[in-house]
Design an enzyme around this catalytic site. Structure first.
Site, PDB file in Angstrom:
ATOM      1  N   ASP A  13      28.768  37.772  45.076  1.00  0.00           N
ATOM      2  CA  ASP A  13      29.189  36.378  45.267  1.00  0.00           C
ATOM      3  C   ASP A  13      29.112  35.559  43.980  1.00  0.00           C
ATOM      4  OD1 ASP A  13      29.519  37.019  47.938  1.00  0.00           O
ATOM      5  OD2 ASP A  13      27.510  36.359  48.483  1.00  0.00           O
ATOM      6  N   LYS A  16      33.623  36.358  41.567  1.00  0.00           N
ATOM      7  CA  LYS A  16      34.514  37.379  40.984  1.00  0.00           C
ATOM      8  C   LYS A  16      35.990  37.083  41.282  1.00  0.00           C
ATOM      9  CE  LYS A  16      32.248  40.539  43.309  1.00  0.00           C
ATOM     10  NZ  LYS A  16      31.066  39.772  43.749  1.00  0.00           N
ATOM     11  N   GLY A  40      33.390  39.444  50.401  1.00  0.00           N
ATOM     12  CA  GLY A  40      34.132  38.239  50.773  1.00  0.00           C
ATOM     13  C   GLY A  40      34.523  37.578  49.470  1.00  0.00           C
ATOM     14  N   HIS A  41      35.787  37.651  49.115  1.00  0.00           N
ATOM     15  CA  HIS A  41      36.252  37.197  47.802  1.00  0.00           C
ATOM     16  C   HIS A  41      37.145  35.964  47.986  1.00  0.00           C
ATOM     17  CE1 HIS A  41      35.516  41.412  45.852  1.00  0.00           C
ATOM     18  NE2 HIS A  41      34.421  40.830  46.291  1.00  0.00           N
ATOM     19  N   THR A 128      25.920  43.464  56.370  1.00  0.00           N
ATOM     20  CA  THR A 128      27.010  42.622  56.894  1.00  0.00           C
ATOM     21  C   THR A 128      27.513  43.152  58.242  1.00  0.00           C
ATOM     22  OG1 THR A 128      28.631  43.952  55.719  1.00  0.00           O
ATOM     23  CG2 THR A 128      27.796  41.994  54.578  1.00  0.00           C
ATOM     24  N   GLN A 223      30.690  43.384  45.421  1.00  0.00           N
ATOM     25  CA  GLN A 223      29.223  43.253  45.351  1.00  0.00           C
ATOM     26  C   GLN A 223      28.815  42.984  43.894  1.00  0.00           C
ATOM     27  OE1 GLN A 223      30.386  46.303  47.357  1.00  0.00           O
ATOM     28  NE2 GLN A 223      30.674  44.650  48.794  1.00  0.00           N
ATOM     29  N   THR A 238      23.771  47.796  48.756  1.00  0.00           N
ATOM     30  CA  THR A 238      24.866  48.301  49.573  1.00  0.00           C
ATOM     31  C   THR A 238      24.930  49.816  49.393  1.00  0.00           C
ATOM     32  OG1 THR A 238      27.166  47.935  50.216  1.00  0.00           O
ATOM     33  CG2 THR A 238      26.688  47.951  47.827  1.00  0.00           C
ATOM     34  N   GLY A 301      28.909  34.087  56.815  1.00  0.00           N
ATOM     35  CA  GLY A 301      28.529  32.678  56.984  1.00  0.00           C
ATOM     36  C   GLY A 301      27.040  32.431  56.828  1.00  0.00           C
ATOM     37  N   ASP A 332      29.316  23.866  37.144  1.00  0.00           N
ATOM     38  CA  ASP A 332      29.378  22.491  37.684  1.00  0.00           C
ATOM     39  C   ASP A 332      28.248  22.213  38.689  1.00  0.00           C
ATOM     40  OD1 ASP A 332      31.092  24.496  39.069  1.00  0.00           O
ATOM     41  OD2 ASP A 332      31.173  22.938  40.607  1.00  0.00           O
ATOM     42  N   GLY A 412      34.607  24.875  38.774  1.00  0.00           N
ATOM     43  CA  GLY A 412      35.040  24.468  40.107  1.00  0.00           C
ATOM     44  C   GLY A 412      35.732  25.648  40.763  1.00  0.00           C
TER      45      GLY A 412
HETATM   46  P1  GDP Z   1      32.864  36.709  45.012  1.00  0.00           P
HETATM   47  O1  GDP Z   1      32.420  37.523  46.183  1.00  0.00           O
HETATM   48  O2  GDP Z   1      32.134  37.090  43.766  1.00  0.00           O
HETATM   49  O3  GDP Z   1      34.345  36.713  44.807  1.00  0.00           O
HETATM   50  O4  GDP Z   1      32.421  35.202  45.327  1.00  0.00           O
HETATM   51  P2  GDP Z   1      32.533  34.431  46.740  1.00  0.00           P
HETATM   52  O5  GDP Z   1      33.948  34.104  47.003  1.00  0.00           O
HETATM   53  O6  GDP Z   1      31.800  35.168  47.802  1.00  0.00           O
HETATM   54  O7  GDP Z   1      31.652  33.140  46.457  1.00  0.00           O
HETATM   55  C1  GDP Z   1      31.917  32.275  45.415  1.00  0.00           C
HETATM   56  C2  GDP Z   1      32.105  30.868  46.012  1.00  0.00           C
HETATM   57  O8  GDP Z   1      32.054  29.917  44.990  1.00  0.00           O
HETATM   58  C3  GDP Z   1      33.468  30.684  46.662  1.00  0.00           C
HETATM   59  O9  GDP Z   1      33.342  29.750  47.702  1.00  0.00           O
HETATM   60  C4  GDP Z   1      34.316  30.127  45.534  1.00  0.00           C
HETATM   61  O10 GDP Z   1      35.426  29.352  46.001  1.00  0.00           O
HETATM   62  C5  GDP Z   1      33.315  29.252  44.844  1.00  0.00           C
HETATM   63  N1  GDP Z   1      33.484  29.115  43.389  1.00  0.00           N
HETATM   64  C6  GDP Z   1      33.924  30.037  42.486  1.00  0.00           C
HETATM   65  N2  GDP Z   1      33.805  29.553  41.241  1.00  0.00           N
HETATM   66  C7  GDP Z   1      33.285  28.304  41.352  1.00  0.00           C
HETATM   67  C8  GDP Z   1      32.889  27.305  40.416  1.00  0.00           C
HETATM   68  O11 GDP Z   1      32.972  27.468  39.206  1.00  0.00           O
HETATM   69  N3  GDP Z   1      32.351  26.158  40.922  1.00  0.00           N
HETATM   70  C9  GDP Z   1      32.203  25.928  42.250  1.00  0.00           C
HETATM   71  N4  GDP Z   1      31.664  24.787  42.644  1.00  0.00           N
HETATM   72  N5  GDP Z   1      32.568  26.849  43.165  1.00  0.00           N
HETATM   73  C10 GDP Z   1      33.086  28.021  42.724  1.00  0.00           C
HETATM   74  P1  IMO Z   2      30.940  40.387  47.362  1.00  0.00           P
HETATM   75  O1  IMO Z   2      31.957  41.400  46.900  1.00  0.00           O
HETATM   76  C1  IMO Z   2      26.862  39.517  48.596  1.00  0.00           C
HETATM   77  C2  IMO Z   2      24.760  42.640  50.819  1.00  0.00           C
HETATM   78  C3  IMO Z   2      24.439  42.339  52.264  1.00  0.00           C
HETATM   79  C4  IMO Z   2      23.149  43.134  52.418  1.00  0.00           C
HETATM   80  C5  IMO Z   2      23.416  44.376  51.573  1.00  0.00           C
HETATM   81  C6  IMO Z   2      23.884  45.586  52.353  1.00  0.00           C
HETATM   82  O2  IMO Z   2      31.514  39.281  48.171  1.00  0.00           O
HETATM   83  O3  IMO Z   2      30.118  39.928  46.215  1.00  0.00           O
HETATM   84  P2  IMO Z   2      26.192  46.197  53.535  1.00  0.00           P
HETATM   85  O4  IMO Z   2      26.953  45.495  54.627  1.00  0.00           O
HETATM   86  O5  IMO Z   2      26.962  46.361  52.274  1.00  0.00           O
HETATM   87  O6  IMO Z   2      25.576  47.472  53.989  1.00  0.00           O
HETATM   88  O7  IMO Z   2      24.949  45.211  53.236  1.00  0.00           O
HETATM   89  O8  IMO Z   2      24.417  44.004  50.633  1.00  0.00           O
HETATM   90  N1  IMO Z   2      26.191  42.501  50.454  1.00  0.00           N
HETATM   91  C7  IMO Z   2      26.680  41.476  49.753  1.00  0.00           C
HETATM   92  N2  IMO Z   2      26.078  40.368  49.296  1.00  0.00           N
HETATM   93  N3  IMO Z   2      28.162  39.762  48.314  1.00  0.00           N
HETATM   94  C8  IMO Z   2      28.765  40.883  48.740  1.00  0.00           C
HETATM   95  O9  IMO Z   2      30.023  41.211  48.381  1.00  0.00           O
HETATM   96  C9  IMO Z   2      28.037  41.795  49.531  1.00  0.00           C
HETATM   97  N4  IMO Z   2      28.321  42.964  50.129  1.00  0.00           N
HETATM   98  C10 IMO Z   2      27.181  43.393  50.678  1.00  0.00           C
HETATM   99  O10 IMO Z   2      24.245  40.969  52.486  1.00  0.00           O
HETATM  100  O11 IMO Z   2      22.089  42.445  51.824  1.00  0.00           O
HETATM  101 MG    MG Z   3      31.542  37.238  48.075  1.00  0.00          MG
END
Ligand code: GDP
Ligand code: IMO
Ligand code: MG
Length: 421
Positions: A13, A16, A40-41, A128, A223, A238, A301, A332, A412
């Site tokens: 998270d 990426k 979740g991207h 998850t 991840q 994971t 969530g 930010d 952002g």
């Molecule tokens: P990922 O799994 O690495 O792709 O990241 P996620 O999508 O799970 O979580 C990143 C969250 O931060 C998402 O809600 C993005 O929309 C948000 N986000 C990404 N870059 C920024 C940033 O620079 N600032 C803020 N405030 N939110 C960001």
């Molecule tokens: P992205 O690509 C954050 C975490 C789960 C749990 C552990 C094992 O969005 O960054 P799993 O379902 O893979 O067996 O769960 O890994 N986890 C993540 N945490 N971002 C993810 O993906 C994740 N994918 C798995 O919360 O702790």
């Molecule tokens: Mg994510």
């Protein structure tokens, strides 16, 4: 050498998808290599939010080819739902989505077993529940079904029977769950085959051919390094290699194809699920980071645990992945903190550690430095010169401690809220 790897350096998270979407404008092909719908991207374009679980985050750039690689474990239901959303928005997936025939399929019993295991085990992972661990286990046990199998009905049925004979015993005896009927699963697989018929191919060959034609590839990590099954905080990880190793095995590319490895790094740290997190802040600051950063899981969530930047965790990610530069995200979110803490190393029993320990991470004590914060909203900054002095100091502090350049700063969620250095 025309491929860029974009990979998470912390516990996932990191933002990426936002960075991958940004760089996709310069790429021809974007590839997911490992993991599944546990990811979740999030990509935000003009206030419209898309969350991808399986489809590569470059798909919003029309005409780019998006590949689900052989290392992915593919949730049929999640993929179809994602395809429905994108097709209803006018995206041409028949033309642009390519699925590996060697990717493993997540079947309903994988989700059941994932959930049941979490209920039974006293030391929980907090997965998850997307069936990731059970599917990768079956892959290793040589009980898995691959996407390519769905095109050979008779052998598919035989393979499924072989697997179900074992799974149904497991479901009944270990988890007191009802058995699966082969007909039911065959029907699901046939519907899936009809939907993805023209999209499935040998993606390893496709990617090598594309490189020979001079195409540019982005390899999208899922991840993060600290969730990697070998290099992460085992067992709270994971079930795949979320580091560079998984990128290579999960795409079929080799080291000579890789030009850059961009490490996506949040300006603070979050973690979802269980496991050690030395710089976690369980107090007011952690709460504030969660609120300001809207830190709730994009897949489940769940509230994300929040804490401070950890230099040692990043040095570990640098070593394992050969990171060539950092993209620093969510800077930010730190606006308004009077002081910003940053862990520069660890102590254990009063002794300074030279590296991140593999097993007893819960026992380490972070060594913090405190930097002055800034009060300005930086979300409209588009150049490093626009940033407050203390934000620039924070960036330099990280660069100096890691001996790595920060080449991209995100201020952002929107595609355009980016600073290229
Ligand atoms: P990922 O799994 O690495 O792709 O990241 P996620 O999508 O799970 O979580 C990143 C969250 O931060 C998402 O809600 C993005 O929309 C948000 N986000 C990404 N870059 C920024 C940033 O620079 N600032 C803020 N405030 N939110 C960001
Ligand atoms: P992205 O690509 C954050 C975490 C789960 C749990 C552990 C094992 O969005 O960054 P799993 O379902 O893979 O067996 O769960 O890994 N986890 C993540 N945490 N971002 C993810 O993906 C994740 N994918 C798995 O919360 O702790
Ligand atoms: Mg994510």
């Amino acid at each position: 050498m025309n491929s860029t790897v974009i990979i998470g350096t912390q516990w996932g998270d990191e933002g990426k998808a936002k960075v991958i979407d940004y760089f996709s404008r310069e790429a021809d092909i974007i590839v997911r290599c490992q993991g599944g719908a546990n990811a979740g991207h999030t990509v935000v374009v003009n206030n419209q939010k898309f969350i991808f679980h399986l489809i590569p985050s470059g798909i919003l750039h029309k005409g780019k080819k998006c590949v689900i690689g052989n290392g992915v474990v593919l949730g049929i239901k999640e993929l179809m739902e994602e395809m429905d959303i994108l097709e209803s928005e006018g995206y041409n997936l028949k033309e642009n989505l390519i699925i590996s025939d060697a990717a493993h399929l997540i079947l309903p019993y994988h989700n059941d077993i994932d959930g049941a295991m979490e209920t039974i085990r006293s030391d929980k992972i907090g997965t998850t529940k997307r069936g990731i661990g059970p599917c990768y286990s079956d892959k290793s046990l040589r009980l898995g079904l691959r996407v390519g199998d769905i095109f050979y009905k008779d052998t598919l049925k035989k393979k499924l029977k072989n697997t179900l004979d074992i799974k149904n015993i497991q479901l009944d005896r270990l988890f007191s769950m009802p058995p699966y009927n082969i007909k039911e699963i065959m029907k699901t697989l046939e519907n899936f085959r009809d939907r993805v018929d023209d999209m499935v191919t040998n993606t390893q060959y496709y990617l090598h051919q594309s490189l020979e034609k001079g195409k540019k590839i982005i390899l999208e990590g899922a991840q993060g390094n600290a969730l990697d099954i070998d290099h992460g905080t085992y067992p709270y990880v994971t079930s795949s290699n979320a580091s560079i190793g998984g990128v290579l095995t999960g795409s079929g590319l080799n080291t000579s194809c890789i030009k850059n490895v961009i490490g996506i790094t949040k300006a603070y740290i979050t973690r979802v699920g269980e496991g050690p997190f030395p710089t976690e802040d369980k107090g007011e600051d952690g709460k504030r980071l969660r609120e300001r950063g809207a830190e709730f899981g994009a897949t489940t969530g769940r509230p994300r645990r929040c804490g401070w930047f950890d230099v040692e965790l990043l040095k570990h990610a640098k070593r394992i992945n050969g990171i060539t530069s950092i993209a620093l995200t969510k800077l930010d979110v730190l606006s308004g903190f009077e002081k910003i803490k940053i862990a520069v190393g660890y102590h254990i029993n009063g002794k300074r550690l030279a590296f991140l320990p593999s097993t007893n991470l819960t026992d380490v004590e972070p060594i913090y430095e405190e930097l002055d914060g800034w009060s300005e909203d930086i979300s409209d900054c588009r150049s490093i010169k626009d940033l407050p002095n203390n934000a620039r100091k924070y960036i330099s502090f990280i660069e100096n401690n890691l001996d790595l350049k920060i080449s991209f700063i995100s201020v952002g969620a929107d595609r355009d809220q980016s600073i290229i250095i």
